[in-house]
Design a protein around this motif. Structure first.
Motif: not given
Length: 482
Positions: A360-384
């Motif tokens: 999960s952390a790698a996905l955020v960091a990887d998107l950021k280093q490739r310049g994709l995080l600014d226009d990619t929304l990542v959401v993490w969570g369960g149902e309750f």
């Protein structure tokens, strides 16, 4: 012969008024050959109904990391020292209030508060509290926006998962991804706009296809599940003895037959059917390409963790989600089961974090280093979330927590969301929201806003009523917008 109802009759009358009317309907054209003057359906279903977003979109695409089962906020993000002080004492009546309990704890004669056995520390410039269970997430907290005051209406898994993924607790409504596909269409004509990835697991709550279904929207907008292995999408490859030329010729004739049927019935689902056939052919090339990790260097696999080399793991799916983001897939949803810890919580949640934290952390960091995080929304969570009191008998290794809809934590990153902040607060027991509640409808309204959609204006008329993802509720959480 198929009979037309009143609406279809009026539609047919409008369409057959002039040849210009025929050619102007969603790009439909007449065949050049006089013998074949039937409606031929092009693949135009990938264009969103809005044409363009209602407002400038902060996020061009979204990745939703759904943690099925209900992760415990007290063990992960919502640090509550009071639980340590009052461990073993009955939850105060004024805190519990008239909260509905599940049948699993309603019969308990006592509801003792239970501490978390895990240590917490503050991390990053933002000083976010994170459990020792999430060392990798702790490194990217300054890229995250924690929402600690999420609330839902449902207390059991199936209605709660259905609610947070479709906006309604009863099955049958379109999913979030289907709404975004319907409104905004696709950024890549060779891949579906809505792709679903499930971790290969034998544990956890059941996951049903209706959670990524299209409901009453045209079927082209349902999520397409990618599976691990040689055939990521079922029935895409040609049967034995059929080559690409044969397939293309078959689709051309099939399109003409669908055009004839459409002229008789005016059934819009025919558009979706032929569009899906056309997409399937294009996916014969695009799907193997996106699923081929041979071009990924070793340092990328190291970043996502050793599981990323094994297809079907959460880590491999996170890496695949990044590859789909690079190809401008509109909405990618990952499902990871196993967070339902009514007993054995310490060992169970430790295993869940091992499986998901690094990737999960790698996905955020990887998107950021490739310049994709600014226009990619990542959401993490369960149902309750989970209760602050113990389910069953407490032991250091085997305590459990019940379902809790009143207050739980999710995080978002990128795509127009403020980074390095926590929004909303709960009481000293993580039981009730004390500041800035965020209902599921508000969460959906905010996601739609970030994607450039006014949640009140994207509707679909079904059985005489106009429906929307947020029903008649929802407000954008403006304080978390960058």
């Amino acid at each position: 012969m198929n009979e037309l109802n009143r609406r279809q009759f009026l539609k047919a009358a409008t369409l057959t008024g002039t040849a210009a009317g025929l050619s102007g309907l969603s790009g439909l054209t007449l065949a050049d050959n006089a013998e074949d003057k039937k409606l031929i359906l092009p693949d135009n279903s990938l264009n969103g109904v809005l044409g363009k977003p209602h407002m400038p979109a902060k996020a061009k695409r979204m990745i939703y990391l759904f943690q099925s089962g209900g992760p415990s906020q007290m063990e992960l993000f919502d640090y509550k020292p009071m639980l340590n002080k009052m461990h073993g004492q009955e939850i105060p009546s004024e805190v519990r209030g008239d909260t509905k309990l599940t049948t699993m704890t309603a019969q308990q004669t006592s509801l003792p508060l239970v501490k978390s056995v895990f240590n917490f520390k503050q991390h990053g410039e933002s000083g976010a509290w994170v459990s020792e269970l999430l060392p990798h997430t702790a490194k990217v907290v300054d890229d995250l926006c924690f929402i600690k005051s999420v609330q839902t209406d449902a207390i059991n898994h199936d209605p709660a998962a259905t609610f947070i993924l479709t906006g309604f607790p009863i099955a049958g409504r379109p999913s979030l991804g289907a709404w975004l596909s319907y409104g905004l269409g696709s950024n890549n004509n060779n891949l579906p706009p809505f792709i679903v990835l499930l971790t290969n697991q034998n544990k956890g709550q059941p996951i049903f296809a209706r959670l990524w279904g299209n409901g009453f929207l045209p079927s082209i907008h349902q999520g397409v599940r990618f599976r691990a292995g040689k055939d990521p999408v079922l029935f895409v490859n040609n049967p034995k003895g059929i080559d690409r030329h044969d397939r293309r010729e078959m689709l051309s004739y099939l399109s003409k037959l669908h055009g004839i049927q459409y002229a008789k019935t005016m059934d819009d689902e025919i558009h979706s059917r032929i569009a899906q056939y056309e997409m399937a052919q294009r996916m014969q090339t695009s799907v193997p390409d996106v699923n081929d990790f041979s071009d990924e260097p070793d340092w990328v696999f190291d970043m996502y963790g050793p599981d990323s080399r094994t297809p079907g793991t959460f880590a491999a799916n996170c890496l695949l989600a990044r590859r789909l983001a690079e190809r401008n897939v509109k909405f990618t949803q990952l499902f990871h089961r196993g967070w339902d810890h009514h007993s054995g919580l310490p060992g169970g949640i430790r295993q869940m974090c091992r499986e998901t934290d690094q990737a999960s952390a790698a996905l955020v960091a990887d998107l950021k280093q490739r310049g994709l995080l600014d226009d990619t929304l990542v959401v993490w969570g369960g149902e309750f979330g989970r209760t602050s009191y113990c389910q069953g008998k407490f032991t250091e290794k085997a305590y459990g927590r019940d379902h809790h809809p009143n207050a739980f934590t999710m995080w978002m990153a990128g795509g127009g969301v403020k980074s390095g902040m926590s929004y909303g607060e709960t009481d000293d027991f993580a039981y009730n929201v004390t500041k800035d509640p965020v209902h599921v409808h508000d969460l959906h309204a905010t996601i739609m806003h970030l994607m450039g959609v006014d949640h009140e204006r994207l509707t679909f008329k079904y059985q005489g009523r106009r429906f929307r993802l947020t029903d008649v509720h929802g407000k954008v959480v403006k304080d978390i917008l960058a």
